[in-house]
Structures are given as C-alpha cells and as structure tokens.
Design a protein around this motif. Structure first.
Motif, PDB file in Angstrom:
ATOM      1  N   ASP A  79      26.023  48.285  77.716  1.00 20.03           N
ATOM      2  CA  ASP A  79      25.832  47.115  77.842  1.00 20.03           C
ATOM      3  C   ASP A  79      24.544  45.954  77.847  1.00 20.03           C
ATOM      4  O   ASP A  79      23.813  46.697  78.203  1.00 20.03           O
ATOM      5  N   LEU A  80      23.838  44.972  77.198  1.00 23.99           N
ATOM      6  CA  LEU A  80      22.804  44.572  76.678  1.00 23.99           C
ATOM      7  C   LEU A  80      22.871  43.571  78.260  1.00 23.99           C
ATOM      8  O   LEU A  80      24.185  43.134  78.344  1.00 23.99           O
ATOM      9  N   CYS A  81      21.539  43.326  78.251  1.00 17.65           N
ATOM     10  CA  CYS A  81      21.391  42.186  79.355  1.00 17.65           C
ATOM     11  C   CYS A  81      22.011  40.878  79.480  1.00 17.65           C
ATOM     12  O   CYS A  81      21.277  40.602  78.141  1.00 17.65           O
ATOM     13  N   PRO A  82      22.564  40.602  80.071  1.00 14.30           N
ATOM     14  CA  PRO A  82      23.399  39.357  80.112  1.00 14.30           C
ATOM     15  C   PRO A  82      22.583  38.542  80.104  1.00 14.30           C
ATOM     16  O   PRO A  82      22.293  37.399  80.271  1.00 14.30           O
ATOM     17  N   LEU A 107      18.265  49.218  79.657  1.00 17.23           N
ATOM     18  CA  LEU A 107      18.954  48.462  81.413  1.00 17.23           C
ATOM     19  C   LEU A 107      18.971  50.396  82.091  1.00 17.23           C
ATOM     20  O   LEU A 107      19.015  51.345  81.392  1.00 17.23           O
ATOM     21  N   ALA A 108      18.522  50.214  83.389  1.00 16.19           N
ATOM     22  CA  ALA A 108      18.690  51.419  84.055  1.00 16.19           C
ATOM     23  C   ALA A 108      19.812  50.761  85.028  1.00 16.19           C
ATOM     24  O   ALA A 108      19.944  50.368  85.576  1.00 16.19           O
ATOM     25  N   VAL A 109      20.714  51.710  84.633  1.00 18.12           N
ATOM     26  CA  VAL A 109      22.081  51.753  85.857  1.00 18.12           C
ATOM     27  C   VAL A 109      21.637  52.161  86.773  1.00 18.12           C
ATOM     28  O   VAL A 109      21.040  53.184  87.412  1.00 18.12           O
ATOM     29  N   THR A 110      21.504  51.553  87.939  1.00 18.40           N
ATOM     30  CA  THR A 110      21.521  51.508  89.373  1.00 18.40           C
ATOM     31  C   THR A 110      22.792  52.110  90.504  1.00 18.40           C
ATOM     32  O   THR A 110      22.731  52.237  91.157  1.00 18.40           O
ATOM     33  N   ALA A 121      22.752  47.081  86.759  1.00 16.33           N
ATOM     34  CA  ALA A 121      21.903  47.796  85.977  1.00 16.33           C
ATOM     35  C   ALA A 121      20.662  46.987  86.275  1.00 16.33           C
ATOM     36  O   ALA A 121      20.576  45.588  86.828  1.00 16.33           O
ATOM     37  N   TRP A 122      19.258  47.170  86.570  1.00 23.44           N
ATOM     38  CA  TRP A 122      17.739  46.680  86.114  1.00 23.44           C
ATOM     39  C   TRP A 122      17.275  46.541  84.760  1.00 23.44           C
ATOM     40  O   TRP A 122      17.296  48.263  84.218  1.00 23.44           O
ATOM     41  N   CYS A 123      17.220  45.759  84.362  1.00 24.87           N
ATOM     42  CA  CYS A 123      16.298  45.513  82.976  1.00 24.87           C
ATOM     43  C   CYS A 123      15.135  45.387  83.648  1.00 24.87           C
ATOM     44  O   CYS A 123      14.059  45.297  83.784  1.00 24.87           O
ATOM     45  N   MET A 124      14.532  46.570  82.342  1.00 21.64           N
ATOM     46  CA  MET A 124      13.465  46.700  81.932  1.00 21.64           C
ATOM     47  C   MET A 124      12.487  45.811  81.069  1.00 21.64           C
ATOM     48  O   MET A 124      11.695  45.577  81.033  1.00 21.64           O
ATOM     49  N   ASP A 125      13.505  45.131  80.365  1.00 18.39           N
ATOM     50  CA  ASP A 125      12.279  43.538  80.172  1.00 18.39           C
ATOM     51  C   ASP A 125      12.348  42.852  80.558  1.00 18.39           C
ATOM     52  O   ASP A 125      10.995  41.896  80.864  1.00 18.39           O
ATOM     53  N   SER A 164      17.643  42.195  87.998  1.00 21.62           N
ATOM     54  CA  SER A 164      19.391  43.122  88.368  1.00 21.62           C
ATOM     55  C   SER A 164      20.912  42.236  87.484  1.00 21.62           C
ATOM     56  O   SER A 164      20.967  40.824  88.143  1.00 21.62           O
ATOM     57  N   VAL A 165      21.060  43.281  86.864  1.00 25.70           N
ATOM     58  CA  VAL A 165      22.066  42.309  86.188  1.00 25.70           C
ATOM     59  C   VAL A 165      23.192  43.465  86.723  1.00 25.70           C
ATOM     60  O   VAL A 165      23.388  44.827  86.644  1.00 25.70           O
TER      61      VAL A 165
END
Length: 114
Positions: A88-91, A98-101, A72-76, A80-81
């Motif tokens: 899930d939260l951004c690790p 999060l936007a799933v990629t 996913a791409w974290c907008m915060d 890319s995680v």
C-alpha cells in the motif's frame, strides 16, 4: 495449507508449556494473528479442531483469534497509518516509503488452563 503446520506448532508450544508449568488441560487459547501475515484465521480454526481432537491437553479447547490490524510508519510524512497490504501507499501523503510496524505477527497471547 501451511496453517496445519502452524497449528501443530501451536499445540507443541502448549505441550511444552504444560510440562514446564504443570497444567493438564487447556480451556481457551487467545491467538493474535496479524492482518498482513499469510495466515488465514478461519483455516487456523479448522486445523485446530483437527489437531486438538484426541489430545487430553487440548481436546475441547476453544481457540479465540484476535486480529491485529496492519499499521506502518511513513518515512515521507512521519505518520503512523493503517495499511491493508505490504505494498500500500501512504493514505495520508501517497508516499511509498512505509515500514510495517504491526500486522505481521502470530503469537499466543493468553491461555486459560486447568
């Protein structure tokens, strides 16, 4: 178990492609399945054995499953995680935007045919 209908759909695609491209037997199918999809790879393997049986096109074909990790791409934090779930939260930063990629797909990647 929706894997049975998904597997039947894969076999229909193979039949259509055989008619279009003129092959008569599928030896190996490489199927990509995302870790975030609702598809259980082991169930697909089981269902494929049942659906392929008795078909001159697919009987004896090998199903190879390629698992695609969830990312996913974290907008915060603009990173890319890797994620194991859609919730899930951004690790890296703990953000929830999060936007799933990758990881939701299911597609035929490659075929070995005769």
């Amino acid at each position: 178990m929706h894997e049975m209908s998904l597997t039947e759909g894969v076999v229909r695609i193979l039949e259509d492609q055989a008619a279009t491209h003129g092959f008569t037997r599928v030896k190996t199918i490489w199927l990509e399945i995302g870790e975030l999809s609702t598809v259980v790879p082991e169930s697909m393997e089981f269902c494929f054995g049942a659906v392929a049986k008795g078909s001159p096109l697919t009987e004896g074909a090998r199903l190879e499953i390629i698992r695609i990790p969830g990312t996913a791409w974290c907008m915060d934090c603009s990173g890319s995680v890797v994620v194991a779930s859609r919730i899930d939260l951004c690790p890296q930063c703990g953000g929830a935007k999060l936007a799933v990629t990758t990881g939701e797909e299911m597609r035929i990647k490659e075929l070995e045919v005769e």
